[in-house]
Design an enzyme around this catalytic site. Structure first.
Site, mmCIF file in Angstrom:
data_model
loop_
_atom_site.group_PDB
_atom_site.id
_atom_site.type_symbol
_atom_site.label_atom_id
_atom_site.label_comp_id
_atom_site.label_asym_id
_atom_site.label_seq_id
_atom_site.Cartn_x
_atom_site.Cartn_y
_atom_site.Cartn_z
ATOM 1 C CG ASP A 79 -30.720 -21.354 21.983
ATOM 2 O OD1 ASP A 79 -31.276 -20.480 22.667
ATOM 3 O OD2 ASP A 79 -30.642 -21.320 20.747
ATOM 4 C CB ILE A 80 -32.494 -20.284 27.516
ATOM 5 C CG1 ILE A 80 -31.292 -20.816 28.320
ATOM 6 C CG2 ILE A 80 -33.765 -20.260 28.373
ATOM 7 C CD1 ILE A 80 -31.438 -22.241 28.798
ATOM 8 C CE LYS A 110 -49.570 -26.162 24.548
ATOM 9 N NZ LYS A 110 -49.387 -25.872 25.984
ATOM 10 N NE ARG A 155 -25.817 -16.599 30.395
ATOM 11 C CZ ARG A 155 -25.572 -17.360 31.445
ATOM 12 N NH1 ARG A 155 -26.350 -17.269 32.512
ATOM 13 N NH2 ARG A 155 -24.578 -18.217 31.439
ATOM 14 C CB VAL A 156 -33.039 -12.135 28.715
ATOM 15 C CG1 VAL A 156 -34.549 -11.941 28.609
ATOM 16 C CG2 VAL A 156 -32.694 -13.052 29.887
ATOM 17 C CE LYS A 157 -30.510 -13.303 21.359
ATOM 18 N NZ LYS A 157 -29.453 -13.921 22.173
ATOM 19 C CB THR A 180 -32.351 -11.993 17.718
ATOM 20 O OG1 THR A 180 -32.026 -13.315 17.253
ATOM 21 C CG2 THR A 180 -33.791 -11.972 18.194
ATOM 22 C CG HIS A 215 -24.007 -64.595 6.968
ATOM 23 N ND1 HIS A 215 -25.111 -63.887 6.548
ATOM 24 C CD2 HIS A 215 -23.742 -65.488 5.982
ATOM 25 C CE1 HIS A 215 -25.514 -64.337 5.375
ATOM 26 N NE2 HIS A 215 -24.693 -65.310 5.006
ATOM 27 N NE ARG A 240 -17.393 -63.428 30.370
ATOM 28 C CZ ARG A 240 -18.470 -63.480 31.160
ATOM 29 N NH1 ARG A 240 -18.657 -64.556 31.930
ATOM 30 N NH2 ARG A 240 -19.320 -62.493 31.210
ATOM 31 N NE ARG A 246 -32.098 -52.295 -1.189
ATOM 32 C CZ ARG A 246 -31.511 -53.396 -1.675
ATOM 33 N NH1 ARG A 246 -32.072 -54.045 -2.671
ATOM 34 N NH2 ARG A 246 -30.378 -53.826 -1.163
#
Length: 531
Positions: free
Chosen positions: A138-139, A150, A77-79, A47, A290, A527, A227
């Site tokens: 990104d959508i 998945k 926006r829609v590909k 794309t 320390h 404080r 380590r």
């Protein structure tokens, strides 16, 4: 274009690859990766800018719009949100029903997906307007990454260009990508989208000035494995934010030389850097042992500041962590080389200094960048997170400025010299474990006591460390004195002036005690507990 159909199941370690979908914001390594796939006979879908980059390099690729027979709409926006894409990603090749549906709808499987997402964080960091930032949410990218991850049993998903070489190597060796690799890349993919969503949620919370949202998402990237943690039987790793903050940080400092940083080194370096940022106006040296300051001094010359800080407690300075807020020159490097130190962090190092310190092969040198040397450098308000069993505590960092005014509550007002010493002590005091007590002169720490269960014990510890050097000193307390015994001990140690928040039910008794000792005492109303 004829699309190959998948072989029959089972498809596990080396099933035949048919299609690869490439759509990346980070184009590092894109062309060699695509060329390697093409050599394997894998057909490429792509794309936008990725497609243009491939074609410019002479790599044949099919536009996704041609594959889906559906044009890009809504200004791009829609590909990829299309059944022919997501069906190809989610189809379970071992499930007869999925195969039948894919065949009926002419949906070939997509076996490799290389996607990384719009540069949302970079756009935010650039100071772009809200509409510009929103457009970088990104959508389609996260949807493809999640779908591919998945279905990792049949799809290899790559979100990091650093993984391209390994994927190509497996393809060359066996004709497929093994399950162990696909599982690893699946885990990386879900972590990638989770971090991306966390960045968006964090930015939206910032826009709404909501520092503590109802649901908190934190995203960090691994800098290195350690380590071990605090002790050898504890595992550890170091993570940092995805985008460097404006102020100098340990996490984004450049390690120039030395042994690998340890868990405790990083904690102490952070403590040292936080304290040296309190004194941007002139050269300052801080020594931490320390997680506790054992030397702090300012001077017109950095080498003198360091030597003064080291002389405060030379025993503790041995094996310490040093932070400096000006470039380390040859003279300062020579002074640093005189003592065994674990690590040094500074804005930069002169070539002669690096050459001299290079002889100390194990000494860790960190370069924090020019921001640390700026007279305007100050700790900024950031969130401070600490884990507890089953939960997380979140707060603003203690970035409160030293008080420009205060309330003098004793008969005697601090002299000009005492006032300087009080302000110096107060800046240090918030970096000492509570109950914190700090004795100081106008340009150097004298002694500190903290981490005790009673404030008077902290005073006694500091007095023991400071000895006769505390005569004529200023003393700072991070919280109010609950009883006059701590104040009595401070006066006995040699303090002539006190800075503390006030607010105790015994304030009147404390003021009377200060007057008895002819101490000048000021209250800040702020404080600085550090548990």
């Amino acid at each position: 274009m004829r699309l190959l159909t998948p072989p029959p199941p089972p498809l596990h370690e080396a099933h035949t690859l048919v299609l690869a979908l490439l759509s990346v914001s980070d184009k590092r390594g894109l062309v060699p990766f695509a060329q390697g796939l093409a050599r394997r006979g894998i057909q490429l879908l792509s794309t936008g800018g990725t497609l243009a980059a491939l074609r410019a390099a002479g790599v044949a690729a099919t536009p996704v719009s041609e594959h889906t027979q559906s044009p890009e709409i809504l200004g791009g926006r829609v590909k990829t949100l299309h059944p022919r894409i997501h069906g190809g990603l989610l189809g379970r090749l071992e499930v007869e029903g999925d195969q039948a549906e894919m065949a009926a709808h002419g949906i070939p499987p997509i076996s490799i997906v290389a996607v990384n997402l719009y540069p949302f964080r970079q756009t935010v960091a650039s100071g772009a307007s809200e509409p510009e930032v929103i457009e970088q949410i990104d959508i389609g990218g996260p949807a493809m990454v999640r779908a591919a991850a998945k279905n990792f049993r049949h799809v290899c998903v790559v979100v990091d260009p650093d993984d391209y070489e390994g994927v190509l190597a497996e393809l060359e060796a066996s004709g497929g990508v093994g399950e162990e690799t696909r599982r690893r890349l699946m885990r990386k993919a879900f972590a990638h989208t989770a971090a991306y969503d966390a960045a968006i949620a964090g930015w939206l919370a910032d826009q709404a000035q909501e520092p503590f949202p109802a649901e908190l998402s934190l995203a960090f990237q691994k800098v290195q494995g350690l380590r071990y943690g605090e002790n050898p039987h504890q595992r550890g790793a170091f993570y940092r934010e995805h985008t460097a903050p404006a102020e100098p940080t340990v996490a984004f400092s450049k390690v120039l030389q030395g042994k690998e940083l340890s868990y405790n080194n990083i904690l102490d370096l952070d403590a040292a850097l936080g304290l040296v940022l309190e004194f941007p106006e002139q050269p300052c040296a801080v020594i931490i042992k320390h997680n506790t300051p054992c030397g702090v001094a300012v001077d017109g010359q950095l080498v003198r500041a360091y030597r003064t800080a080291r002389a405060i407690d030379e025993v503790s300075a041995f094996g310490g962590i040093v932070a400096l807020n000006r470039e380390v020159d040859e003279a300062c490097a020579q002074a640093l080389a005189e003592t065994f130190l674990e690590a040094v962090i500074a804005p930069s190092y002169a070539p002669a200094a690096l050459q001299l310190l290079g002889a100390k092969k194990n000494l860790r040198l960190l370069e924090a960048g020019p921001g640390l040397a700026s007279p305007q450098a100050r700790p900024r308000v950031q969130r401070d997170a600490r884990s507890v069993s089953g939960g997380l505590l979140l707060q603003d960092r203690d970035a409160a400025e030293p008080p420009l005014d205060w309330k003098v509550v004793t008969r005697r007002t601090p002299t000009a010299e005492e006032e300087k010493a009080l302000r110096f002590a107060w800046r240090i005091c918030k970096h000492v474990k509570s109950n914190a007590i700090v004795f100081a002169q106008p340009q150097r720490l004298l002694a500190a006591g903290g981490g005790q269960t009673s404030r008077v014990d902290s005073v006694k510890i500091a007095a023991l460390r400071g000895g006769q050097a505390l005569q004529g000193s200023a003393v700072a307390s991070d919280a109010f004195f609950p009883f006059r015994d701590g104040l009595d001990e401070a006066a006995r140690a040699g303090a002539t002036c006190v800075i503390q928040p006030g607010g105790s039910v015994r304030d009147a008794e404390l003021i009377a005690a200060a007057d008895e000792h002819n101490l000048a005492m000021v209250l800040t109303g702020v404080r600085h507990f550090r548990h």
